[in-house]
Design a protein around this motif. Structure first.
Motif, PDB file in Angstrom:
ATOM      1  N   PHE A   1      -5.020  -1.409  89.672  1.00 46.91           N
ATOM      2  CA  PHE A   1      -5.379  -0.305  88.855  1.00 46.91           C
ATOM      3  C   PHE A   1      -5.143   1.214  89.724  1.00 46.91           C
ATOM      4  O   PHE A   1      -4.953   1.960  88.858  1.00 46.91           O
ATOM      5  CB  PHE A   1      -7.008  -0.592  88.572  1.00 46.91           C
ATOM      6  CG  PHE A   1      -7.084  -0.997  87.197  1.00 46.91           C
ATOM      7  CD1 PHE A   1      -7.618  -0.233  86.107  1.00 46.91           C
ATOM      8  CD2 PHE A   1      -6.686  -2.449  86.694  1.00 46.91           C
ATOM      9  CE1 PHE A   1      -7.665  -0.889  84.867  1.00 46.91           C
ATOM     10  CE2 PHE A   1      -7.140  -2.888  85.457  1.00 46.91           C
ATOM     11  CZ  PHE A   1      -7.529  -2.112  84.538  1.00 46.91           C
TER      12      PHE A   1
ATOM     13  N   LYS B   1      -1.914   2.656  89.070  1.00 51.07           N
ATOM     14  CA  LYS B   1      -1.466   3.051  87.891  1.00 51.07           C
ATOM     15  C   LYS B   1      -2.425   4.175  87.087  1.00 51.07           C
ATOM     16  O   LYS B   1      -1.824   4.739  86.297  1.00 51.07           O
ATOM     17  CB  LYS B   1      -1.719   1.641  86.856  1.00 51.07           C
ATOM     18  CG  LYS B   1      -0.683   0.643  86.849  1.00 51.07           C
ATOM     19  CD  LYS B   1      -1.176  -0.140  85.925  1.00 51.07           C
ATOM     20  CE  LYS B   1      -0.624  -1.482  86.333  1.00 51.07           C
ATOM     21  NZ  LYS B   1      -1.342  -2.798  85.470  1.00 51.07           N
ATOM     22  N   HIS B   2      -3.665   4.394  87.603  1.00 52.86           N
ATOM     23  CA  HIS B   2      -4.303   5.305  87.011  1.00 52.86           C
ATOM     24  C   HIS B   2      -4.768   6.643  87.669  1.00 52.86           C
ATOM     25  O   HIS B   2      -4.849   6.510  88.814  1.00 52.86           O
ATOM     26  CB  HIS B   2      -5.752   4.670  86.345  1.00 52.86           C
ATOM     27  CG  HIS B   2      -5.400   3.653  85.510  1.00 52.86           C
ATOM     28  ND1 HIS B   2      -4.683   3.877  84.234  1.00 52.86           N
ATOM     29  CD2 HIS B   2      -5.767   2.566  85.391  1.00 52.86           C
ATOM     30  CE1 HIS B   2      -4.777   2.732  83.535  1.00 52.86           C
ATOM     31  NE2 HIS B   2      -4.959   1.935  84.255  1.00 52.86           N
ATOM     32  N   ASP B   3      -5.098   7.694  87.085  1.00 46.20           N
ATOM     33  CA  ASP B   3      -5.641   8.724  88.000  1.00 46.20           C
ATOM     34  C   ASP B   3      -7.196   8.794  88.069  1.00 46.20           C
ATOM     35  O   ASP B   3      -7.740   7.818  87.813  1.00 46.20           O
ATOM     36  CB  ASP B   3      -5.612  10.024  87.145  1.00 46.20           C
ATOM     37  CG  ASP B   3      -6.467  10.081  85.816  1.00 46.20           C
ATOM     38  OD1 ASP B   3      -7.324  10.278  85.918  1.00 46.20           O
ATOM     39  OD2 ASP B   3      -5.703  10.229  84.729  1.00 46.20           O
TER      40      ASP B   3
ATOM     41  N   LYS C   1      -9.918   8.588  85.711  1.00 45.78           N
ATOM     42  CA  LYS C   1     -10.152   7.422  85.004  1.00 45.78           C
ATOM     43  C   LYS C   1     -10.531   6.419  85.605  1.00 45.78           C
ATOM     44  O   LYS C   1     -11.285   5.425  85.063  1.00 45.78           O
ATOM     45  CB  LYS C   1      -8.586   7.055  84.121  1.00 45.78           C
ATOM     46  CG  LYS C   1      -8.581   5.868  83.403  1.00 45.78           C
ATOM     47  CD  LYS C   1      -7.305   5.869  82.502  1.00 45.78           C
ATOM     48  CE  LYS C   1      -7.890   4.569  81.483  1.00 45.78           C
ATOM     49  NZ  LYS C   1      -6.784   4.459  80.286  1.00 45.78           N
ATOM     50  N   LEU C   2     -10.079   6.023  86.880  1.00 43.60           N
ATOM     51  CA  LEU C   2     -10.561   5.093  87.781  1.00 43.60           C
ATOM     52  C   LEU C   2     -12.087   4.959  87.768  1.00 43.60           C
ATOM     53  O   LEU C   2     -12.757   4.200  87.717  1.00 43.60           O
ATOM     54  CB  LEU C   2      -9.809   5.112  89.101  1.00 43.60           C
ATOM     55  CG  LEU C   2      -8.334   4.800  89.167  1.00 43.60           C
ATOM     56  CD1 LEU C   2      -7.747   5.174  90.456  1.00 43.60           C
ATOM     57  CD2 LEU C   2      -8.103   3.216  89.160  1.00 43.60           C
TER      58      LEU C   2
ATOM     59  N   ILE D   1     -13.586   3.867  84.762  1.00 42.05           N
ATOM     60  CA  ILE D   1     -13.464   2.431  84.882  1.00 42.05           C
ATOM     61  C   ILE D   1     -14.485   1.687  85.797  1.00 42.05           C
ATOM     62  O   ILE D   1     -15.346   0.540  85.484  1.00 42.05           O
ATOM     63  CB  ILE D   1     -12.469   1.939  85.378  1.00 42.05           C
ATOM     64  CG1 ILE D   1     -10.987   2.167  84.073  1.00 42.05           C
ATOM     65  CG2 ILE D   1     -12.174   0.400  85.484  1.00 42.05           C
ATOM     66  CD1 ILE D   1      -9.750   2.141  84.326  1.00 42.05           C
TER      67      ILE D   1
END
Length: 195
Positions: A148, A151-153, A156-157, A160
């Protein structure tokens, strides 16, 4: 030698998940993706709460049973589509498992309980649903956070991670902090949860 309903159900769940065409590598070995996930769920549950009931044990193994059969792409690629996909998946996993449990000789009450758990009903109110959710979050943090991160900035992480954290019980959160994260990921988690 006779096998128990639990042994049969477990073997049949594994057989279904072994058909996953998506392959994941773990410690230089290839595994069907959902079989690996199922094994991780079960091992984490037994490690975290060895006294888990048979219903929770089965629900942990069947959490993502045959998930590849309902593709995310078959729903609108927005928040509403995502939530509908997740909801339909839960029902699909519960139904697929119910068929296996009936074949294994479990009664209707037990099957209904496993379905209830797989559909994650009464989270925070039902102890076993909460236990299953803790295990889902622990497995995510231990095995799936790293992919993850790629894949993400950061924002966003953090979002999550915080969502996962808030779904967990206090015991689950304490267990999560024992996971051997990379220094960068541990820092990310601490920032996300405000430690």
């Amino acid at each position: 030698m006779t096998t128990t309903p639990f042994q049969n159900a477990s073997a049949w769940i594994d057989a279904e998940n072994a058909q996953d065409p998506n392959i994941e590598i773990d410690q230089s070995k290839s595994f069907p993706k959902e079989l690996l996930y199922s094994n991780r769920m079960y091992a984490t549950l037994m490690d975290f709460y060895p006294n888990a009931s048979e219903a929770v044990q089965i629900a942990s193994k069947a959490q993502h049973i045959c998930r590849w059969k309902i593709a995310r792409e078959s729903y609108p690629m927005d928040r509403v589509g995502y939530l509908k996909w997740r909801e339909d998946l839960k029902k699909f996993h519960a139904k697929t498992t119910a068929v296996i449990l009936e074949k294994a000789g479990y009664d209707a009450t037990f099957i209904a309980r496993v379905s209830f758990l797989i559909e994650k009903k009464l989270l925070k109110k039902d102890q076993e649903t909460q236990l299953l959710e803790d295990v889902i979050c622990l497995v995510f943090l231990e095995f799936y956070l790293e992919p993850f991160v790629l894949k993400h900035d950061t924002e966003k992480l953090k979002n999550i991670i915080l969502k996962s954290w808030n779904k967990m019980s206090e015991n689950g959160q304490q267990e999560a902090l024992k996971i051997k994260f990379s220094a960068a990921n541990l820092q990310l988690i601490k920032e996300a949860i405000g430690l």
